[in-house]
Design an enzyme around this catalytic site. Sequence first.
Site, mmCIF file in Angstrom:
data_model
loop_
_atom_site.group_PDB
_atom_site.id
_atom_site.type_symbol
_atom_site.label_atom_id
_atom_site.label_comp_id
_atom_site.label_asym_id
_atom_site.label_seq_id
_atom_site.Cartn_x
_atom_site.Cartn_y
_atom_site.Cartn_z
ATOM 1 N N GLU A 60 0.809 -1.225 0.000
ATOM 2 C CA GLU A 60 0.000 0.000 0.000
ATOM 3 C C GLU A 60 0.837 1.267 0.000
ATOM 4 O O GLU A 60 0.406 2.301 -0.532
ATOM 5 C CB GLU A 60 -0.961 0.003 1.189
ATOM 6 N N HIS A 129 -10.862 -4.879 8.634
ATOM 7 C CA HIS A 129 -11.518 -4.543 7.363
ATOM 8 C C HIS A 129 -12.593 -3.471 7.526
ATOM 9 O O HIS A 129 -13.277 -3.164 6.554
ATOM 10 C CB HIS A 129 -12.182 -5.792 6.755
HETATM 11 C C1 LIG Z 1 -1.968 -4.721 4.221
HETATM 12 C C2 LIG Z 1 -3.021 -5.553 3.556
HETATM 13 N N1 LIG Z 1 -3.381 -5.279 2.295
HETATM 14 C C3 LIG Z 1 -4.326 -5.986 1.663
HETATM 15 C C4 LIG Z 1 -4.950 -7.020 2.298
HETATM 16 C C5 LIG Z 1 -6.031 -7.824 1.602
HETATM 17 N N2 LIG Z 1 -5.519 -9.175 1.335
HETATM 18 C C6 LIG Z 1 -5.778 -10.199 2.159
HETATM 19 S S1 LIG Z 1 -4.975 -11.593 1.735
HETATM 20 C C7 LIG Z 1 -4.274 -10.839 0.391
HETATM 21 C C8 LIG Z 1 -3.345 -11.612 -0.492
HETATM 22 C C9 LIG Z 1 -2.236 -12.226 0.299
HETATM 23 O O1 LIG Z 1 -1.433 -12.970 -0.553
HETATM 24 P P1 LIG Z 1 -0.268 -13.870 0.006
HETATM 25 O O2 LIG Z 1 0.613 -13.036 0.882
HETATM 26 O O3 LIG Z 1 0.371 -14.520 -1.144
HETATM 27 O O4 LIG Z 1 -0.953 -14.917 0.960
HETATM 28 P P2 LIG Z 1 -2.039 -16.004 0.560
HETATM 29 O O5 LIG Z 1 -3.376 -15.398 0.836
HETATM 30 O O6 LIG Z 1 -1.829 -16.369 -0.848
HETATM 31 O O7 LIG Z 1 -1.767 -17.134 1.501
HETATM 32 C C10 LIG Z 1 -4.682 -9.519 0.310
HETATM 33 C C11 LIG Z 1 -4.266 -8.572 -0.760
HETATM 34 C C12 LIG Z 1 -4.570 -7.268 3.624
HETATM 35 N N3 LIG Z 1 -5.140 -8.237 4.335
HETATM 36 N N4 LIG Z 1 -3.604 -6.533 4.218
#
Ligand SMILES: Cc1ncc(C[n+]2csc(CCOP(=O)(O)OP(=O)(O)O)c2C)c(N)n1
Lengths: 328, 328, 404, 404
Positions: A60, A129
């Site tokens: 972000e 959220h």
């Molecule tokens: C700081 C932040 N930005 C956006 C989100 C929304 N979000 C939740 S999970 C996710 C993707 C995470 O991807 P990854 O780190 O690869 O973990 P995975 O879910 O694939 O296990 C996002 C963008 C969040 N939770 N926190």
Amino acid sequence: MPNITLIEAVNLAMASEMRRDPSVVVLGEDIGRNGGVFRATLGLLDEFGPDRVIDTPLAETLVAAMAIGLSTQGIRAVAEIQFSGFMYPCVDQVVNHATRYRNRTRGRLTCPMVIRAPNGGGIHAPEHHSESLETTFAHMPGLRVVAPSSPARAYGLLLAAIRDPDPVIFLEPTRLYRLFKQPVEDNGEALPLDTCFIDRSGSDITLVSWGAMMHDTRVAADQLAAEGISAEIIDVATIKPLDLDTILESVAKTGRCVIISESARAGGWASEIAAGLAEHGLLTLFAPVMRVAGYDTPMPLAKQERVYIPDVSRILHEVRKVFDLAPK
Amino acid sequence: MPNITLIEAVNLAMASEMRRDPSVVVLGEDIGRNGGVFRATLGLLDEFGPDRVIDTPLAETLVAAMAIGLSTQGIRAVAEIQFSGFMYPCVDQVVNHATRYRNRTRGRLTCPMVIRAPNGGGIHAPEHHSESLETTFAHMPGLRVVAPSSPARAYGLLLAAIRDPDPVIFLEPTRLYRLFKQPVEDNGEALPLDTCFIDRSGSDITLVSWGAMMHDTRVAADQLAAEGISAEIIDVATIKPLDLDTILESVAKTGRCVIISESARAGGWASEIAAGLAEHGLLTLFAPVMRVAGYDTPMPLAKQERVYIPDVSRILHEVRKVFDLAPK
Amino acid sequence: MLHCANSSGKNRVLPSAIAKPAAKAQAAQPTVNPLTELSSATTKVASYDVFLTRYLNPDGSLAAEPPAFAKDRDTARAMYELMVRTRLFDKKAVALQRTGQLGTYAAVLGQEAIGVAIGHALAADDIFIPAYREYAAQFARGVPMHSILQYWGGDERGMAYPAGTPSHHDFPLSVPIATHIPHAIGVAYAIKLKNERRVVLASCGDGATSKGDWYEAVSSAKVWNLPIVFLVNNNGWAISMPSHRQTGAQNYAQKGFAGGITGEQVDGNDVIATRAVLSAAIERARDGGGPSLVEALTYRLHDHTTADDARRYRPEAEVTAAWERCPVKRYKAYLETAGFWSQADEDALIAAGTAAAEAAAQTFTATQPQAPEAIFDHLYETLPKSMAWQREEVRARGPVGGGH
Amino acid sequence: MLHCANSSGKNRVLPSAIAKPAAKAQAAQPTVNPLTELSSATTKVASYDVFLTRYLNPDGSLAAEPPAFAKDRDTARAMYELMVRTRLFDKKAVALQRTGQLGTYAAVLGQEAIGVAIGHALAADDIFIPAYREYAAQFARGVPMHSILQYWGGDERGMAYPAGTPSHHDFPLSVPIATHIPHAIGVAYAIKLKNERRVVLASCGDGATSKGDWYEAVSSAKVWNLPIVFLVNNNGWAISMPSHRQTGAQNYAQKGFAGGITGEQVDGNDVIATRAVLSAAIERARDGGGPSLVEALTYRLHDHTTADDARRYRPEAEVTAAWERCPVKRYKAYLETAGFWSQADEDALIAAGTAAAEAAAQTFTATQPQAPEAIFDHLYETLPKSMAWQREEVRARGPVGGGH
Ligand SMILES: Cc1ncc(C[n+]2csc(CCOP(=O)(O)OP(=O)(O)O)c2C)c(N)n1
Ligand SMILES: Cc1ncc(C[n+]2csc(CCOP(=O)(O)OP(=O)(O)O)c2C)c(N)n1
Ligand SMILES: [Mg+2]
Ligand SMILES: [Mg+2]
């Protein structure tokens, strides 16, 4: 005129402005093929292609900084942050750079950019959220902070935000995204920024609110009307800079004021408005200025979020206090 | 009792508490051999060694996060951020983690930590070195925000902050660091948090302030005294949670109130206090509540910083307005 | 019981290394070993190298055959002139501060070669996003010397770089460390979007590479194959933190691998090498080769800023030794050997450079104060109606005491 | 005109690679070339390798001689049981969400081997700082299944892990991506300060490695030689962003080089390899060997969360192919070949695991609501006096509608 939801209005405004102005791009996490977690950017990738609909890495601070960089080059960047609780990493970039490049460079580099995010709770979303960020941003000099309360205002205000020559934080009421529809014409007409809207005229009390809480405020006003109390409702709309004059005028008429906001009470924007009244409206007030606000706790997890978020009964409770102290 | 400056009192409090409690560590940029850019940590490395006096990499998010990690393990972390303008990268960590671990884990993991930083302008420092951050933090639920206004209060409040079981943001008035001395005994006695101090008793008007602005407020009160106006001065000291009761009591007595703060006016903590008065003190007020605050611009570079920072003449100007509207 | 893993200097490629060229023949061994023993279950899947470039030895003698620009008399002289003029400016700025005429100032003493290299390597249309010590590059791009003085003197007008010069589209100095680096992503994206052949050079210090903002840019730049050169001025210190305690990384070049981009070192006190390496990186980016990272090894001969006293934390012997690697002395020796420079040239340059710095100081001190209400004039494009009273209050009040 | 530099997959070591073991003999070539041509001015100064470890091929056959723990019948069986119980729990949780009894839930389908490996590799005293999908590890450390349901069901009490279990000193799930990773620095520093022989394992997804918080930890961990293992669950996706578009890095292991720490890959769908590599990293950290980074290659077989519909952005064929690499199937084949597992064992495990998930669901749905005023009860150690009225207002009001 199509009847659309608030999230559809957000989508419509972006699509409309991207058609009109080739310098507009959107960026953020999962906004391309996925159309954004709330589907605000649905269809934009197909229509405008991956150059103008930019899926960013999960960062972000980068999203905000990239919007800054783009906007200094005349690209109007409309960035999405997925949930309000994830806007905090943007704070440093916004306060130390987005709001300052114009001033620092004496107008040489400017930041016509928007950061949009859903704001507030009420949809049983996971932890982090459902935060309300308006006051954190509104305290920053040089910024505009805008919060629409209906599909039509979302459309018109977002157009205005994108066209504005300075950075705008655009906080969309998550809870209202799909709560109700409104006819919205895609006429490309922006609504004015920097001005409150008289959402409903009334004579006995002024209810001031913005964003999602406008909905509960309207319902509360309906109930008051049924009891013979005429409430004037002001939709602040542009939180910063605040159009205090419209509020003062209303309170000069009604003599009573309750301010309704979802964000935490201490240091919230309701306090700013109340302070404005304490300075400029004191002599017109019949009764104390009451604030209905989130408690000074973090937004609880979903099961208790309704304990936190002000509702109609809490609004009416404070309104009754006002009329107890200053009967009609 | 040695006569010491405010920065020396900060240093004394840390040294004193590190002697008393082996679980206290200090961390930050350049705080070791260099003793901190303002010398707040002078001598600590020599006395307590590099394990407890931790020079960190140049990363403020890390500094905050590291303090969080340390404090969850029972290490009382006292982190220094070099200048207030560089605290913004800590915001996410503070609001999303430091203030929440206790609540999230039902008391299993807690964050007894302090983040200290100089706050405010007035020393002709470079760009981004002179911001006022109190309101940004004070709006965060679960936090304490403390701002001392004298060497003695710096000593006693910092001890209290370090001993507090919850996270504290401790904002030191940069401008007062070396402005005057006061006798301070190193007796290990903390001052109470969560309470305002009556800095000076008076009967005609209540002046409310904190941090560096307390100095100008005291000077203004001296001038008012010379004119026969008796000002009561309240040093807010703990900004969050706010001890509104002490302020209300004072205003109930004086009927007049001016709030003086350096941070930007819109959404500043002066507004929170004024809102409290608009709700709970309305009937005791003879006159509008005036705020003397920084303008809604970023802190200008050094040549113009005095245009921004409220001074005695601006305080007196607002006080006079109050007495014009509600003569003694 | 805690100790700094890196304080031993083992496996480090740090500024001190620039004194002693590594033996060419000796192949570098993997600097970080795999966690697990190499067994039949484990396969090598990727491999990364760090290279260092140097043309001039510290005494000015040639370590390798120099590139064409260094053999071009005019170019070679122009680079030296900019370097010396910058040093004379720097000296003047420090003097102004010491006599209470300037605020805190960040000197560039010892690091001038990097700014010169940037200034000569960038095309006019390219976009420079500097930290706060690359005055030579800024001068080359059209920033007047008095603007830098105005900036550190506390006057925003010092960031209004003149129209008609390359600096007019450059970014101003950035004091919040590393926060400006990810702006390069947006700027470079805009360049690609507009199909322009421009390159962004974003620079910072060694300390800055610890910050998340810096990394978010480096990690992402190659996702869009953006035309960016990330330059790290490794001057050995971040205020009182020596660069070998700033991070666990053995060198700062390898931090580029985290973003899948080339990371290489250059002797930043060798203006020929620095310009050569930067030019290669810039032109490669311009030709679609994508982003890269250059770590320029140099040394901060001055205190961190005029508000700092480096004697508190830095051994004098280290500074004395570093003077032996001074970029000005080194390059001058090269020019003299090449027959490009004489004592008369030197005398004339010093006279002209001193006069220029003096003139800048005079322009600076003669600067008329801004109107107090100017603090509102570039806040928004149009000041919101609701703020008019604030501007009016300030205007009505007039000048306030306490300016510098 | 913009294009993704990496979409070609060139030089990539990505989850798809785990299907096809690389030829052992072939020495890996430098993946990132130096900017400048190798000339006499340029010297190689450092070199870094990335290794991948795998014991089990996707079909369960051995790629290499397995380590001792995998040959120990009880240990080998226990690991399988935890994996299957986790999968059954996961299925139940999704079912609860689909029937409106649970909020948004993040499934772990396909990634269970990693949690099992963590759970078995960590010592009881070690400290686990998880992301939000490693339920198997949490179960191993004493988190009751119903706690996880409570958490996603919107009840803070789901993070009050029971006293007397290792989980009691672990961190709760972290939803803000990567923000929990730098906490490991403070936690590990505290461990060293107290002279304890404990290790911190901080885990996250591939997407999380784009965030500055993540990097600030990785860049710094070796400065103090802290006992930390950074684990990256590379499941191919961050919501709709494929891992090869998340960063310019050719793999996520090499991101460790930015902090000067070892970075290696492991086949995260091979529970033997993952446990072996994690154990090595953990014990090395315990013995003073410092921090390291492990990238576990896996695949998210489910939607991102129950709020997501992966069909919007992900080809079905990719998912079908990924099922071939399923960690449960693979490990079961190994156990069967080793003679450690029978159909009767399988039937019994499925019955017991289903019952356990069912019981957890019932405990969860039977959870009495918290008192409304409980939102104030763990805010501060002692609620400030000035906030008493807020708590009292909530208490007096009583329960409000709208709970899940
Ligand atoms: C700081 C932040 N930005 C956006 C989100 C929304 N979000 C939740 S999970 C996710 C993707 C995470 O991807 P990854 O780190 O690869 O973990 P995975 O879910 O694939 O296990 C996002 C963008 C969040 N939770 N926190
Ligand atoms: C975000 C932030 N934190 C702290 C500071 C204070 N500060 C100014 S310069 C500096 C050191 C920078 O070191 P480096 O990046 O190596 O650059 P150098 O000054 O050595 O050129 C610090 C800590 C700052 N300006 N910004
Ligand atoms: Mg440096
Ligand atoms: Mg992932």
